[in-house]
Design a protein around this motif. Structure first.
Motif, mmCIF file in Angstrom:
data_model
loop_
_atom_site.group_PDB
_atom_site.id
_atom_site.type_symbol
_atom_site.label_atom_id
_atom_site.label_comp_id
_atom_site.label_asym_id
_atom_site.label_seq_id
_atom_site.Cartn_x
_atom_site.Cartn_y
_atom_site.Cartn_z
ATOM 1 N N THR A 72 41.177 -50.603 29.898
ATOM 2 C CA THR A 72 39.734 -50.821 29.814
ATOM 3 C C THR A 72 38.972 -50.126 30.937
ATOM 4 N N ALA A 73 39.416 -50.293 32.178
ATOM 5 C CA ALA A 73 38.673 -49.714 33.292
ATOM 6 C C ALA A 73 38.589 -48.204 33.224
ATOM 7 N N PRO A 74 39.699 -47.465 32.968
ATOM 8 C CA PRO A 74 39.576 -46.022 32.911
ATOM 9 C C PRO A 74 38.653 -45.562 31.803
ATOM 10 N N LEU A 75 38.582 -46.302 30.699
ATOM 11 C CA LEU A 75 37.717 -45.894 29.615
ATOM 12 C C LEU A 75 36.261 -45.872 30.054
ATOM 13 N N ALA A 76 35.900 -46.825 30.877
ATOM 14 C CA ALA A 76 34.510 -46.893 31.319
ATOM 15 C C ALA A 76 34.136 -45.664 32.130
ATOM 16 N N GLN A 124 35.457 -44.454 14.703
ATOM 17 C CA GLN A 124 34.687 -45.043 15.803
ATOM 18 C C GLN A 124 35.588 -45.863 16.719
ATOM 19 N N ASP A 125 36.511 -46.619 16.122
ATOM 20 C CA ASP A 125 37.419 -47.429 16.921
ATOM 21 C C ASP A 125 38.329 -46.559 17.782
ATOM 22 N N PRO A 159 42.076 -46.159 22.083
ATOM 23 C CA PRO A 159 41.163 -46.808 21.130
ATOM 24 C C PRO A 159 40.402 -47.956 21.778
ATOM 25 N N LYS A 160 39.253 -48.265 21.222
ATOM 26 C CA LYS A 160 38.433 -49.341 21.763
ATOM 27 C C LYS A 160 39.168 -50.676 21.750
#
Length: 438
Positions: free
Chosen positions: A25-29, A199-200, A355-356
């Motif tokens: 999650t953090a790297p995606l941001a 999108q996902d 993926p999200k």
């Protein structure tokens, strides 16, 4: 009461699971901001893509990927990228770490042709067991574009889902795609499902108009997106089987012989020439799929995965300008050769984002160690640490929890400072590490 050693081990497993979630999650941001809207490069089904990439491309995966032209970090020991590449867009990346080794116009939105069938498969394949049979009716085959590639499905005949997917992957059969789409609730429903899945996956350059990749106004994807889609598909056992199959027997028509109904078969061969070979293209060493395409508007497109020396690389090539037989495969092979030489030496220019829903999927109860649910198909593959968290969630040990919380608290400070201590590899199963053919 658990022994101290067991308590510590369990605490470390809980810690590992927590860090795994943060890694997804953090790297995606940081690495995957919302892309800058990009105008479509095509306005009609017959118009050719422009020769110049748009000035404003998406920055999903990193700022360098939004820049036009070739992006690579050429430092000491890194070989020069092949000079004779003519594709409008290409990308080569590490399939497991997600590192983008080099790219050229990664987010240029172009017609994808039948490489879009990878998204169709990744979306629809998990919905039907491979043994399910379907009798084809006329409406199943309606609405295909003129000149569509076909595997040879006949009205009134029954086919297993396994047969249909072989038709999709080996012969790029639009007839097989339409039958499966009607089984899924219709073409419109399937298109909606594919767009939602894109999108996902954060394949935000992709817009689906028809599930088979046939040229349609506004239907686009990008080399970056097609690579994300292939990486997701390769987590599924059946997807890997179909995309790596070189040839297979396909059901033919039923005929009467001596008063008995007899159904023949015919052989179909994979049209991915790096997998099956051709007069001017050799089978690529270590190739394990994935999908090719070719239409008037898109030109030739290709996404492939190959393994060499413990490295698994993904390559996508879109629309080479050089008009030679099998040029898309020749350029893909050159890029893969460069990638295997550069892997471990070159600094990446971006990354393939997760993926999200990756964090939620990896933490769901009931996920298996291999991530392959339901026997035939699989969802997103959980990391080893996420699997461990499922197996230890109901274990108690107040001392261990206290130790784990203390360690997590300390490491969260480091993570907040930008130091990522988690191995973010997304392992690919052994079937992708293709064994040499006899």
């Amino acid at each position: 009461m658990p022994a101290p050693q067991q308590t510590i081990r369990r605490s470390l497993l809980v810690l590992s699971a927590a860090l795994s979630s943060l890694a997804l999650t953090a790297p995606l941001a940081l690495a995957a901001p919302s892309p800058t809207p990009t105008p479509s490069t095509t306005t009609s089904a017959t118009a050719s893509p422009t020769a110049t990439p748009p000035a404003n491309m998406s920055s999903v995966g990193g700022a360098r990927l939004a820049q036009p032209g070739t992006q690579v970090n050429l430092t000491s020991g890194v070989p020069v990228v092949p000079k004779d590449l003519t594709a409008r867009s290409w990308i080569v990346s590490d399939a497991e770490t997600g590192d983008v080794l080099a790219t050229h116009n990664a987010h240029w939105r172009l017609p994808p042709a039948s490489t879009l069938k990878m998204l169709f498969a990744d979306t629809v394949l998990p919905k039907f067991p491979k043994t399910t049979e379907h009798k084809v009716v006329a409406s199943d085959l309606a609405g295909m574009g003129a000149g569509s590639s076909l595997v040879g499905i006949k009205e009134g005949e029954s086919y297993t889902v396994h047969d249909l997917w072989l038709g999709v992957f080996l012969r790029s059969g639009n007839d097989a795609v339409h039958v499966l789409s009607h089984m899924n609730g219709g073409v419109d429903q399937t298109v909606a499902d594919m767009n939602a899945h894109a999108q996902d996956l954060q394949a935000l350059d992709t817009r689906v108009v028809t599930p088979d990749g046939y040229d349609e106004p506004g239907q686009v994807s990008s080399a970056y997106d097609l690579t994300l889609i292939a990486r997701s598909g390769l987590q599924k056992k059946d997807f890997r089987e179909y995309c790596s199959t070189v040839s297979a027997k396909f059901p033919g028509e039923t005929t009467k012989k001596k008063g008995k109904s007899v159904r023949g078969t015919f052989e179909i061969q994979n049209t991915n020439r790096l997998l099956s070979g051709d007069s001017d293209v050799s089978v690529y060493p270590g190739i394990a799929g994935v999908k090719n395409g070719n239409t008037t508007n898109a030109g030739a497109t290709f996404t492939g995965v190959a393994e060499r020396g413990g490295k698994v690389l993904l390559v996508t090539v879109m629309n080479p300008e050089k008009d030679e037989h099998n040029e898309v495969y020749k350029e893909a092979a050159k890029i893969l050769d460069w990638g295997f030489q550069a892997a471990g030496k070159v600094q990446p220019v971006g990354e393939l984002v997760a993926p999200k829903n990756a964090a939620q999927a990896s933490a769901q109860p009931g996920a298996t160690a291999s991530g392959e649910a339901g026997g035939d198909t699989a969802g997103t593959k959980p990391t080893a640490s996420a699997t461990a968290s499922v197996s230890t969630a109901d274990e108690d040990g107040s001392g261990g929890v206290g130790i784990a919380l203390a360690i997590v608290g300390g490491l969260l400070v480091l993570l907040a400072g930008g130091v990522f201590l988690v191995n973010r590899r997304w392992p690919l199963p052994d079937l992708v590490r293709r064994r040499p053919r006899p």
